[in-house]
Design an enzyme around this catalytic site. Structure first.
Site: not given
Length: 317
Positions: A193, A209
């Site tokens: 992301h 992440c």
């Protein structure tokens, strides 16, 4: 015998002439069959207001790789006129050149579009200590523009303990830590992301992440279809061939938290070399150079060997 510093200086000087100071093109042509190196090292002259974070964002480089390539230079105030190395030459990661390959040790993602002889490469923020990013094979399961963030209970508890409580939902916008786009993976809880904090790109900063610069995640999401394979590796030492010569690129191992000894690092390098297709006994390895590269961990590919005739080999010892 040339020192590592001399070899790097010569490589940078030649590459700077070829690069003419331009920013890294995210799309790099793949090398010929049997070769592994893409891009060219570049050199830029710092302006008074430049920082490594600014230069990294402008050239699609992470913070720590800028620091590693420029030892002794103040990352927050390099100084007017200081020459800054942009480490934009890469040994491609080992294994199949398909889909997305993430190498945790170099904080970098590579994307090999199907049917094209190019590679796209981007810097990453990865999981910090205690929240390590996973290793393994997965795939892209979803693509979501302007995502809302639903903080997991564990992260909400962590923030609450620090006096910074989080809402159950963070809507899209400038305060959303997922940035303008997210790509889901077939690993529950893990995403690729964007970010609302560019400084963390190229460091160990996330809860596992993979964070990207916002313009990078938008470019990647535009190219990558759902179902794309994702391979996550942790390879601090990459070997590659270019023009018949063997190169080594060394990064600080993530296990440095455990204070790996120099002997441990040498053993890892030898084991990595033994995994390659070529027979190490057919290479005349410059072990002094290898030791210097391991000690420097600057992420720059440096020549360590040339293939030798089979009857004139030297063994590893």
């Amino acid at each position: 015998m040339l020192s590592r510093a001399s070899v790097v200086a010569r490589c940078v000087s030649l590459s700077a002439l070829l690069a003419s100071g331009s920013a890294l093109a995210l799309e790099l042509p793949l090398p010929p069959e049997g070769e592994d190196i893409v891009g060219q090292v570049q050199v830029v002259t710092a302006k008074y207001e430049d920082t490594f974070a600014d230069l990294g964002e402008a050239n699609d480089l992470g913070y720590l790789e800028m620091v590693a390539a420029n030892p002794g230079v103040d990352p927050w105030l390099p100084g007017e006129g200081t020459e800054i190395i942009l480490p934009t030459r890469f040994i491609l990661p080992p294994g199949p050149r398909e889909g997305i390959v993430i190498n945790l040790a170099e904080y970098r993602l590579y994307y090999f579009p199907e049917g094209q002889s190019v590679v796209h490469t981007f810097p990453l923020g990865i999981g910090r200590e205690g929240w390590g990013s996973p290793i393994g094979q997965t795939r892209v399961t979803a693509k979501t523009p302007n995502p809302a963030w639903y903080p997991p209970q564990s992260i909400r508890e962590e923030h609450a303990a620090e006096g910074d409580p989080l809402p159950r939902v963070v809507p899209p916008g400038p305060d959303n830590p997922l940035g303008p786009y997210k790509m889901g993976l077939a690993l529950p809880g893990y995403l690729i992301h964007g970010s609302n904090k560019n400084f963390g790109i190229g460091t160990r900063v996330s809860h596992g992440c993979f964070r990207m610069l916002n313009h990078n995640i938008l470019a990647l999401a535009d190219m990558v279809p759902v179902g794309t394979k994702v391979r996550i590796i942790d390879e601090p030492y990459k070997f590659g061939v270019s023009g018949g010569r063997v190169y080594l690129e060394a990064h600080a191992p993530l296990e440095s938290d455990q204070e790996l000894s120099l002997m441990d690092k040498h053993a890892t390098v030898i084991n990595t070399l033994l995994k390659r297709d070529e027979d190490p006994t057919t290479l005349h390895l410059d072990w002094e150079m290898i030791r210097d590269i391991i000690a420097a961990e600057d992420g720059l590919p440096v020549q360590i060997a040339e293939p030798q005739p089979a009857l004139a080999t030297s063994s590893i010892h």
